[in-house]
Design a protein around this motif. Structure first.
Motif, mmCIF file in Angstrom:
data_model
loop_
_atom_site.group_PDB
_atom_site.id
_atom_site.type_symbol
_atom_site.label_atom_id
_atom_site.label_comp_id
_atom_site.label_asym_id
_atom_site.label_seq_id
_atom_site.Cartn_x
_atom_site.Cartn_y
_atom_site.Cartn_z
ATOM 1 N N CYS A 131 -7.564 71.348 38.338
ATOM 2 C CA CYS A 131 -6.104 71.569 38.652
ATOM 3 C C CYS A 131 -5.160 70.868 37.648
ATOM 4 O O CYS A 131 -4.148 71.399 37.233
ATOM 5 C CB CYS A 131 -5.903 71.140 39.924
ATOM 6 S SG CYS A 131 -6.613 72.293 41.057
ATOM 7 N N LEU A 189 -2.600 72.618 34.918
ATOM 8 C CA LEU A 189 -1.242 72.487 35.026
ATOM 9 C C LEU A 189 -0.663 71.922 33.892
ATOM 10 O O LEU A 189 0.550 72.365 33.447
ATOM 11 C CB LEU A 189 -0.755 71.298 36.148
ATOM 12 C CG LEU A 189 0.658 70.828 36.332
ATOM 13 C CD1 LEU A 189 1.346 72.274 36.748
ATOM 14 C CD2 LEU A 189 0.749 69.731 37.311
ATOM 15 N N THR A 202 -0.610 75.126 31.654
ATOM 16 C CA THR A 202 0.101 76.204 31.999
ATOM 17 C C THR A 202 1.672 75.921 32.409
ATOM 18 O O THR A 202 2.652 76.684 32.062
ATOM 19 C CB THR A 202 -0.279 77.181 33.107
ATOM 20 O OG1 THR A 202 -0.276 76.160 34.421
ATOM 21 C CG2 THR A 202 -1.671 77.532 33.044
ATOM 22 N N ASP A 231 2.887 75.365 35.037
ATOM 23 C CA ASP A 231 3.469 75.698 36.246
ATOM 24 C C ASP A 231 2.193 75.577 37.483
ATOM 25 O O ASP A 231 1.235 75.959 37.006
ATOM 26 C CB ASP A 231 3.785 77.405 36.152
ATOM 27 C CG ASP A 231 4.279 78.049 37.147
ATOM 28 O OD1 ASP A 231 3.284 78.542 38.089
ATOM 29 O OD2 ASP A 231 5.388 77.903 37.717
ATOM 30 N N PRO A 232 2.706 75.179 38.253
ATOM 31 C CA PRO A 232 1.817 74.753 39.360
ATOM 32 C C PRO A 232 1.222 75.991 40.117
ATOM 33 O O PRO A 232 0.006 75.812 40.414
ATOM 34 C CB PRO A 232 2.495 73.911 40.678
ATOM 35 C CG PRO A 232 3.907 73.461 39.879
ATOM 36 C CD PRO A 232 4.101 74.333 38.673
ATOM 37 N N THR A 233 1.804 76.848 40.202
ATOM 38 C CA THR A 233 1.316 78.339 40.842
ATOM 39 C C THR A 233 0.202 78.796 39.852
ATOM 40 O O THR A 233 -0.896 79.196 40.284
ATOM 41 C CB THR A 233 2.396 79.454 41.185
ATOM 42 O OG1 THR A 233 3.425 78.530 41.953
ATOM 43 C CG2 THR A 233 1.732 80.417 41.869
ATOM 44 N N ASP A 234 0.703 78.904 38.806
ATOM 45 C CA ASP A 234 -0.197 79.412 37.589
ATOM 46 C C ASP A 234 -1.407 78.520 37.543
ATOM 47 O O ASP A 234 -2.557 78.913 37.423
ATOM 48 C CB ASP A 234 0.250 79.510 36.308
ATOM 49 C CG ASP A 234 1.387 80.520 36.098
ATOM 50 O OD1 ASP A 234 1.484 81.370 37.110
ATOM 51 O OD2 ASP A 234 2.170 80.439 35.460
ATOM 52 N N GLU A 261 -2.817 76.771 39.841
ATOM 53 C CA GLU A 261 -3.543 76.843 40.885
ATOM 54 C C GLU A 261 -4.670 78.178 40.761
ATOM 55 O O GLU A 261 -5.923 78.250 41.151
ATOM 56 C CB GLU A 261 -2.831 76.852 42.224
ATOM 57 C CG GLU A 261 -3.661 77.122 43.541
ATOM 58 C CD GLU A 261 -4.446 75.719 43.776
ATOM 59 O OE1 GLU A 261 -5.618 75.830 44.363
ATOM 60 O OE2 GLU A 261 -4.143 74.984 43.323
ATOM 61 N N ASP A 262 -3.766 79.379 40.293
ATOM 62 C CA ASP A 262 -4.774 80.333 39.950
ATOM 63 C C ASP A 262 -5.665 80.220 38.889
ATOM 64 O O ASP A 262 -6.732 80.704 39.220
ATOM 65 C CB ASP A 262 -3.709 81.506 39.513
ATOM 66 C CG ASP A 262 -2.737 82.202 40.710
ATOM 67 O OD1 ASP A 262 -2.755 81.837 41.705
ATOM 68 O OD2 ASP A 262 -1.635 82.680 40.240
ATOM 69 N N GLN A 278 -8.507 78.266 40.259
ATOM 70 C CA GLN A 278 -9.693 79.081 41.368
ATOM 71 C C GLN A 278 -10.168 79.900 40.334
ATOM 72 O O GLN A 278 -11.603 80.088 40.769
ATOM 73 C CB GLN A 278 -8.490 80.073 42.093
ATOM 74 C CG GLN A 278 -9.475 80.600 43.164
ATOM 75 C CD GLN A 278 -9.623 79.633 44.199
ATOM 76 O OE1 GLN A 278 -9.386 78.410 44.611
ATOM 77 N NE2 GLN A 278 -10.640 80.037 44.808
ATOM 78 N N HIS A 328 -4.677 83.458 31.101
ATOM 79 C CA HIS A 328 -3.620 83.851 32.272
ATOM 80 C C HIS A 328 -2.327 83.749 31.251
ATOM 81 O O HIS A 328 -1.537 84.900 31.640
ATOM 82 C CB HIS A 328 -3.859 82.635 33.003
ATOM 83 C CG HIS A 328 -2.697 82.666 34.300
ATOM 84 N ND1 HIS A 328 -3.061 83.253 35.465
ATOM 85 C CD2 HIS A 328 -1.468 82.158 34.302
ATOM 86 C CE1 HIS A 328 -2.011 83.240 36.183
ATOM 87 N NE2 HIS A 328 -0.977 82.463 35.490
#
Length: 193
Positions: A34, A38, A41, A43-46, A48-49, A52, A86
């Motif tokens: 993670c 971070l 990317t 971005d925290p949401t990206d 996380e994706d 995963q 991504h």
């Protein structure tokens, strides 16, 4: 965080199919993955994706880990590649969304009959909306061939895709656009706008 030796032990057990070891390994590496995602990317949401995706890929390909590199090095490489993929997808999505927005806002050609002009504007708005709803690959192909006027062969080269695969995506995109236009067009035309 577990020690390197503990992580290596979990990885070795996981390559032999031990599910508990695989779960513990994923749990141990998750915070690190993670954090890397971070950083890559921004971005925290990206992130996380991406994390995963990385964990799923690692779990699915654990038998591919041969121990020649550190487990964390292997996880880092997977994270880096997943982050780059991504970002490429996000950039392509943004470009296509911008094109769809421009298409929706584009001034349709002026027609002599005001009713034809109104219908043309509605049709162009509907095309913009439907284009944004197509799956990414179909949207790309439809845009390049039907909206930008490229030959299918040229579009296939541009997308680095087999021409036959491109034709399948184009056919599916056209079918879906036609079906949705017919389904929504009647209701859309009766909205009183």
């Amino acid at each position: 965080m577990l020690s390197y030796q503990q992580i290596l032990d979990l990885a070795r057990r996981a390559t032999k199919g031990e599910r508990k070891a695989l779960g513990r390994l994923a749990g141990a590496l998750r915070p690190l993955i993670c954090r890397w995602a971070l950083v890559m990317t921004g971005d925290p949401t990206d992130a996380e994706d991406v994390a995963q995706q990385v964990l799923m890929k690692m779990m699915a390909s654990m038998e591919g880990f041969d121990g020649r590199s550190r487990v964390t090095t292997w996880a880092y490489r997977i994270t880096k590649n997943a982050s780059l993929d991504h970002q490429r997808r996000a950039k392509r999505d943004r470009r296509l969304a911008e094109k769809a927005d421009r298409l929706a806002l584009a001034e349709p050609p002026r027609l002599d009959d005001p009713l034809d002009d109104i219908e043309m504007k509605r049709t162009m708005r509907l095309i913009g909306i439907l284009l944004a709803e197509l799956p990414m690959r179909q949207r790309e192909v439809f845009d390049l061939v039907d909206l930008q006027g490229l030959e299918p062969r040229e579009a296939a080269e541009l997308l680095e895709m087999n021409p036959n695969t491109l034709r399948v995506h184009l056919l599916r995109a056209r079918r879906r656009m036609r079906t949705e236009m017919l389904a929504r067009g009647f209701a859309y035309g009766n909205t009183g706008e």
